[in-house]
Design a protein around this motif. Structure first.
Motif, PDB file in Angstrom:
ATOM      1  N   GLY A 222      -6.720 -11.724  -4.678  1.00 29.54           N
ATOM      2  CA  GLY A 222      -6.053 -11.090  -5.812  1.00 29.54           C
ATOM      3  C   GLY A 222      -4.612 -11.533  -5.863  1.00 29.54           C
ATOM      4  N   THR A 223      -3.859 -10.944  -6.755  1.00 31.40           N
ATOM      5  CA  THR A 223      -2.429 -11.245  -6.789  1.00 31.40           C
ATOM      6  C   THR A 223      -1.816 -10.671  -5.512  1.00 31.40           C
ATOM      7  N   PRO A 224      -0.622 -11.157  -5.131  1.00 32.50           N
ATOM      8  CA  PRO A 224       0.012 -10.597  -3.940  1.00 32.50           C
ATOM      9  C   PRO A 224       0.124  -9.072  -4.041  1.00 32.50           C
ATOM     10  N   ASP A 225       0.439  -8.597  -5.218  1.00 30.03           N
ATOM     11  CA  ASP A 225       0.580  -7.155  -5.396  1.00 30.03           C
ATOM     12  C   ASP A 225      -0.734  -6.427  -5.118  1.00 30.03           C
ATOM     13  N   GLU A 226      -1.807  -6.960  -5.659  1.00 27.36           N
ATOM     14  CA  GLU A 226      -3.126  -6.336  -5.443  1.00 27.36           C
ATOM     15  C   GLU A 226      -3.495  -6.315  -3.967  1.00 27.36           C
ATOM     16  N   VAL A 227      -3.298  -7.452  -3.291  1.00 35.71           N
ATOM     17  CA  VAL A 227      -3.750  -7.543  -1.893  1.00 35.71           C
ATOM     18  C   VAL A 227      -2.809  -6.787  -0.953  1.00 35.71           C
ATOM     19  N   PHE A 228      -1.518  -6.900  -1.191  1.00 36.47           N
ATOM     20  CA  PHE A 228      -0.570  -6.291  -0.247  1.00 36.47           C
ATOM     21  C   PHE A 228      -0.332  -4.805  -0.505  1.00 36.47           C
ATOM     22  N   HIS A 229      -0.457  -4.383  -1.756  1.00 39.09           N
ATOM     23  CA  HIS A 229      -0.033  -3.011  -2.062  1.00 39.09           C
ATOM     24  C   HIS A 229      -1.121  -2.093  -2.604  1.00 39.09           C
ATOM     25  N   SER A 230      -2.230  -2.668  -3.053  1.00 41.12           N
ATOM     26  CA  SER A 230      -3.224  -1.736  -3.581  1.00 41.12           C
ATOM     27  C   SER A 230      -4.649  -2.098  -3.172  1.00 41.12           C
ATOM     28  N   THR A 231      -4.784  -2.740  -1.974  1.00 41.71           N
ATOM     29  CA  THR A 231      -6.133  -3.100  -1.543  1.00 41.71           C
ATOM     30  C   THR A 231      -6.938  -1.860  -1.155  1.00 41.71           C
ATOM     31  N   LYS A 232      -8.228  -1.919  -1.473  1.00 39.24           N
ATOM     32  CA  LYS A 232      -9.125  -0.840  -1.053  1.00 39.24           C
ATOM     33  C   LYS A 232     -10.017  -1.308   0.094  1.00 39.24           C
ATOM     34  N   GLU A 233      -9.846  -2.584   0.496  1.00 40.78           N
ATOM     35  CA  GLU A 233     -10.678  -3.137   1.564  1.00 40.78           C
ATOM     36  C   GLU A 233     -10.167  -2.677   2.925  1.00 40.78           C
ATOM     37  N   PRO A 234     -10.993  -1.951   3.687  1.00 41.31           N
ATOM     38  CA  PRO A 234     -10.532  -1.469   4.992  1.00 41.31           C
ATOM     39  C   PRO A 234     -10.065  -2.594   5.918  1.00 41.31           C
ATOM     40  N   ARG A 235     -10.759  -3.751   5.859  1.00 44.15           N
ATOM     41  CA  ARG A 235     -10.381  -4.837   6.769  1.00 44.15           C
ATOM     42  C   ARG A 235      -9.012  -5.420   6.424  1.00 44.15           C
ATOM     43  N   THR A 236      -8.732  -5.484   5.118  1.00 44.59           N
ATOM     44  CA  THR A 236      -7.404  -5.968   4.704  1.00 44.59           C
ATOM     45  C   THR A 236      -6.345  -4.954   5.115  1.00 44.59           C
ATOM     46  N   GLN A 237      -6.635  -3.693   4.872  1.00 38.46           N
ATOM     47  CA  GLN A 237      -5.666  -2.637   5.230  1.00 38.46           C
ATOM     48  C   GLN A 237      -5.337  -2.690   6.722  1.00 38.46           C
ATOM     49  N   GLN A 238      -6.402  -2.824   7.517  1.00 41.89           N
ATOM     50  CA  GLN A 238      -6.227  -2.857   8.968  1.00 41.89           C
ATOM     51  C   GLN A 238      -5.364  -4.057   9.389  1.00 41.89           C
ATOM     52  N   PHE A 239      -5.657  -5.218   8.785  1.00 46.51           N
ATOM     53  CA  PHE A 239      -4.897  -6.431   9.107  1.00 46.51           C
ATOM     54  C   PHE A 239      -3.430  -6.264   8.730  1.00 46.51           C
ATOM     55  N   LEU A 240      -3.184  -5.750   7.533  1.00 42.94           N
ATOM     56  CA  LEU A 240      -1.796  -5.601   7.063  1.00 42.94           C
ATOM     57  C   LEU A 240      -1.035  -4.598   7.933  1.00 42.94           C
ATOM     58  N   GLN A 241      -1.729  -3.554   8.347  1.00 42.17           N
ATOM     59  CA  GLN A 241      -1.073  -2.574   9.236  1.00 42.17           C
ATOM     60  C   GLN A 241      -0.697  -3.209  10.555  1.00 42.17           C
TER      61      GLN A 241
END
Ligand code: ADP
Length: 244
Positions: A222-241
């Motif tokens: 997605g756009t950087p905004d979508e992936v970094f700030h509004s992802t609903k994917e648990p794996r992405t969230q976990q990675f970003l955290q």
């Protein structure tokens, strides 16, 4: 500009790329992120045929390769010429000066006359901020300057796509910005770029699209905004955290 269709790559029993589909438009900057071992580098190296996938197709520009069929060496060579690659460790020739490193590809691969290739190489080095380092050897340059020669090399053959494999991760922190600035400039000029990086700020500022990979698959894009700030994917969230 780039179309990847159902790409699979194994290292022995290890299934490293699993049915990867990916498109990159002309002039687009796509940043690939994800945990270590998720297949980012293998995907990038496959685009440059430094790795040979077992199945799937890659189209770049006008040329397509179907990996489920045997490939002719000449076809692979022609395909590879379409992209430039910038590695983590620049891969410069130590016995050649900056300008010689940059003109090497055009002279040996494209048979460009030496005087013409040298002039063009000097122009490109000037563009990446190294106009005063033409006749200097790699060991006399800082890591960031070496990396900028690496980018100049990738540009010298007139490619339309540049693949960056963690171009700043081997650099001291104070040298990172200069390299990212050059990349940003290229992006602004409309170069098609696929960048594997841990530089999230760069991704946020420069990427048109971010791809998040995990365990050999593209989990989301997605756009950087979508992936970094509004992802609903648990794996992405976990990675970003985890990377903070
Ligand atoms: P990333 O770039 O996301 O860190 P890589 O594409 O480098 O991931 O690696 C994906 C997986 O493939 C990892 O498990 C890695 O150990 C394995 N791998 C990468 N290159 C090779 C190789 N040449 N031989 C065997 N295994 C490899």
């Amino acid at each position: 500009m780039i179309k990847v269709n159902q790409l699979n790559k194994y290292f022995g029993d290890l299934h490293v790329l699993k049915d990867i589909d990916m498109n990159v438009n002309r002039g687009e900057v796509v940043v690939v992120i994800g945990p270590s071992g998720s297949g980012k580098t293998t995907l990038l190296r496959s685009l440059n045929i430094l790795e040979t996938p077992e199945s799937g197709e890659i189209t770049i520009g006008e040329r397509s390769l179907d990996f489920s069929r045997p490939q002719k060496k000449k076809q692979l060579v022609e395909f590879r010429k379409q992209t430039g690659m910038v590695f983590q460790n620049h891969n410069l020739f130590p016995h050649l000066t900056a300008v010689q490193n940059v003109m090497e590809g055009p002279v040996t691969v494209q048979k460009t006359p030496k005087t013409e290739a040298k002039k063009k190489a000097a122009d490109i080095l000037n563009k990446v901020g190294l106009g005063d380092k033409l006749d200097v050897y790699p060991h006399q340059l800082s890591g960031g300057q070496q990396q900028r020669v690496g980018i100049a090399r990738a540009l010298a053959t007139g490619v339309e796509v540049i693949l960056f494999d963690e171009p700043t991760s081997a650099l001291d922190p104070e040298l990172v910005a200069d390299v990212l600035d050059v990349m940003k400039e290229l992006a602004e000029e409309g170069m098609t770029m696929v960048v594997v990086t841990h530089e999230m700020k760069f991704a946020e500022e420069v990427a048109d699209r971010v791809i998040f990979m995990d365990q050999g698959t593209i989990v989301e894009e997605g756009t950087p905004d979508e992936v970094f700030h509004s992802t609903k994917e648990p794996r992405t969230q976990q990675f970003l955290q985890r990377i903070g």
